[in-house]
Enzyme design. Structure first.
Site, PDB file in Angstrom:
ATOM      1  N   GLY A  74       0.816  -1.199   0.000  1.00 60.13           N
ATOM      2  CA  GLY A  74       0.000   0.000   0.000  1.00 60.13           C
ATOM      3  C   GLY A  74       0.849   1.249   0.000  1.00 60.13           C
ATOM      4  O   GLY A  74       2.010   1.246  -0.402  1.00 60.13           O
ATOM      5  N   ILE A  75       0.232   2.321   0.483  1.00 55.45           N
ATOM      6  CA  ILE A  75       0.921   3.602   0.560  1.00 55.45           C
ATOM      7  C   ILE A  75       1.228   3.883   2.023  1.00 55.45           C
ATOM      8  O   ILE A  75       0.493   3.469   2.920  1.00 55.45           O
ATOM      9  CB  ILE A  75       0.043   4.723  -0.034  1.00 55.45           C
ATOM     10  CG1 ILE A  75       0.847   6.007  -0.226  1.00 55.45           C
ATOM     11  CG2 ILE A  75      -1.196   4.972   0.805  1.00 55.45           C
ATOM     12  CD1 ILE A  75       0.092   7.070  -1.032  1.00 55.45           C
ATOM     13  N   GLY A  76       2.356   4.549   2.280  1.00 56.83           N
ATOM     14  CA  GLY A  76       2.664   4.906   3.653  1.00 56.83           C
ATOM     15  C   GLY A  76       4.120   4.689   3.992  1.00 56.83           C
ATOM     16  O   GLY A  76       4.920   4.198   3.179  1.00 56.83           O
ATOM     17  N   GLY A  91      -8.679  -4.160  -0.315  1.00 53.86           N
ATOM     18  CA  GLY A  91      -8.144  -5.299  -1.061  1.00 53.86           C
ATOM     19  C   GLY A  91      -7.244  -6.208  -0.252  1.00 53.86           C
ATOM     20  O   GLY A  91      -6.612  -7.106  -0.821  1.00 53.86           O
ATOM     21  N   ILE A 124       5.647   2.659   6.202  1.00 52.00           N
ATOM     22  CA  ILE A 124       6.173   1.300   6.353  1.00 52.00           C
ATOM     23  C   ILE A 124       6.438   0.647   4.999  1.00 52.00           C
ATOM     24  O   ILE A 124       7.532   0.102   4.778  1.00 52.00           O
ATOM     25  CB  ILE A 124       5.246   0.450   7.242  1.00 52.00           C
ATOM     26  CG1 ILE A 124       5.351   0.920   8.699  1.00 52.00           C
ATOM     27  CG2 ILE A 124       5.597  -1.033   7.133  1.00 52.00           C
ATOM     28  CD1 ILE A 124       4.414   0.214   9.652  1.00 52.00           C
ATOM     29  N   GLU A 133      -2.819  -3.430  -6.102  1.00 53.08           N
ATOM     30  CA  GLU A 133      -3.970  -2.564  -6.385  1.00 53.08           C
ATOM     31  C   GLU A 133      -3.561  -1.110  -6.419  1.00 53.08           C
ATOM     32  O   GLU A 133      -4.127  -0.292  -7.126  1.00 53.08           O
ATOM     33  CB  GLU A 133      -5.071  -2.771  -5.345  1.00 53.08           C
ATOM     34  CG  GLU A 133      -4.743  -2.243  -3.973  1.00 53.08           C
ATOM     35  CD  GLU A 133      -5.763  -2.630  -2.922  1.00 53.08           C
ATOM     36  OE1 GLU A 133      -6.072  -1.786  -2.083  1.00 53.08           O
ATOM     37  OE2 GLU A 133      -6.246  -3.766  -2.939  1.00 53.08           O
TER      38      GLU A 133
END
Length: 427
Positions: free
Chosen positions: A209-211, A330, A213, A232
């Protein structure tokens, strides 16, 4: 036949009471058109605006819209979170891969799709740009399509194309794209990222994902070889690995040689990279997030986060008690895909504490009212700044012991006591 109009207000004038609207989402949120819808809300009754995560759509949170426009959210965001928890908006828990099926099977009608697209090419083809997600499916079935044509929207490849002939009302205006700049990585984020990276092998196919970490983990992969990306969401953290050749997608079975994604959110550099780049395929999320498709790639690494993980491995990722915070999204799509991928691994990565260290995110029991998004049978690894707990094939007592070992030291003793006294586990 496309009708070109001179204002956003004119573009949305055909919307009537009782309609179900779909709004293009993420960084492609058509804020110009949504603000125009909100401005004429007093003329409408019972309009539902369906959406994923919207950006810069504060106009839709105005209390004056009550009874006129209601948000129907498949994922909660900054603008809609309070509305949902106040009962002023609706939250629909659903896997991201399933949303297009609602539309295509006629289970959820779409009267109007409101989108933001690139300028047309000489053949009249516009692009949905940096966000295909469920919007491609909504456009397939919508009774009406209203588009903001933005010359600044990147032209992306894949399932993103929509011809002007399919657009009913078009309004052209150059507006800045929505950016998401990465925040500074903390020491805790870096340690979590290092532990996640230790699980990534050469030839792995990444979903992240985004972020901070995910970015921290990606920053540790400079010495790997032949990594792929099927995710995704595509963000800035991957760019350096693409440009260095570490990510070359050479070992993928699905779209070999190309990044597969459904939407992107990040910096201007990211949007410039994907613009007219055939090596990045923006595909329908029903396909991208299909676990059967995901599993065709070998060594799928599903890297996701959580709000809480209990000592048996249950993952809460969408709520804090009864309060909805985000969405199912997702996560399970890719956890399942990783499970069935040859050599795949599903990873839940999170800091060990929240509220500046005041509470543990590893808990004896998920907070009352909170939802379990990913079950304890689906998680292979849980990672915090204190290490890696491997859960696959482990008993409840073994899981609890390993999870307590990666909890913050301030909470280990109380977690062990709760595991013994409340859960009857041997730790």
């Amino acid at each position: 036949m496309t009708r070109f109009v001179n204002s956003a207000a004119e573009a949305v004038a055909a919307i009537g009471s009782g309609e179900f609207l779909w709004s293009h989402s993420m960084a492609a949120t058509p804020t110009v058109l949504l603000e125009a819808v909100a401005a004429r809300a007093q003329d409408l009754q019972g309009v539902n605006i369906m959406q994923l995560h919207l950006e810069h759509a504060e106009a839709l949170a105005d209390p004056a819209l009550e009874g006129h426009i209601r948000n129907r959210c498949f994922f909660a965001g900054k603008v809609t979170r309070d509305l949902i928890n106040q009962g002023r908006a609706d939250y629909v828990p659903i896997f991201l891969s399933e949303i297009p099926k609602l539309f295509r099977r006629g289970e959820q009608r779409v009267d109007t799709a409101i989108i933001q697209v690139s300028k047309p090419d000489p053949h009249g083809n516009c692009s949905l740009g940096i966000s295909v997600e469920a919007t491609a499916a909504a456009c397939d079935v919508a009774g009406r399509i209203i588009a903001h044509i933005n010359p600044n929207m990147p032209r992306t490849h894949g399932d993103s194309f929509i011809n002007l002939k399919r657009i009913d009302y078009a309004y052209a205006e150059a507006t800045p794209l929505i950016l998401h700049e990465s925040r500074e990585t903390s020491a805790v984020d870096r340690r979590v990222g290092e532990h996640v990276a230790s699980l990534v092998e050469d030839g792995s196919c990444l979903q992240m994902g985004i972020g901070a970490i995910p970015d921290a983990a990606l920053a540790c992969l400079g010495d790997r070889k032949d990594l792929g990306v099927h995710t995704e969401m595509f963000s800035d953290g991957v760019l350096d690995l693409l440009e260095s050749g570490v990510v070359n997608n050479a070992r993928k079975k699905i779209a070999r040689g190309r990044v597969v994604t459904s939407f992107a959110m990040g910096s201007r550099r990211l949007y410039d990279y994907v613009n007219d780049n055939p090596e990045v395929a923006f595909l329908d999320v029903e396909y991208v997030n299909n676990p059967v498709v995901i599993a065709k790639n070998k060594k799928v690494m599903s890297i996701n986060s959580a709000i809480q993980v209990d000592l048996t491995g249950q993952v809460c990722a969408d709520s804090m008690g009864h309060r909805i915070y985000s969405g199912v999204g997702g996560q399970v799509d890719f956890v399942q895909g990783a499970m069935y991928s040859e050599g795949g691994k599903s990873i839940i990565a999170l800091p060990s504490t929240a509220q500046h260290g005041a509470v543990s995110r590893l808990v004896s029991a998920i907070e009352r009212g909170a939802g379990v998004v990913t079950t304890r049978a689906q998680v292979d690894y849980v990672v915090t700044e204190y290490g890696v707990a491997e859960l696959r094939g482990r008993s409840l007592s073994e899981r609890a012991a390993d999870l307590i070992a990666i909890a913050h030291p301030d909470f280990r003793e109380s977690l062990a006591r709760e595991a013994r006294d409340s859960l009857g586990l041997r730790v």
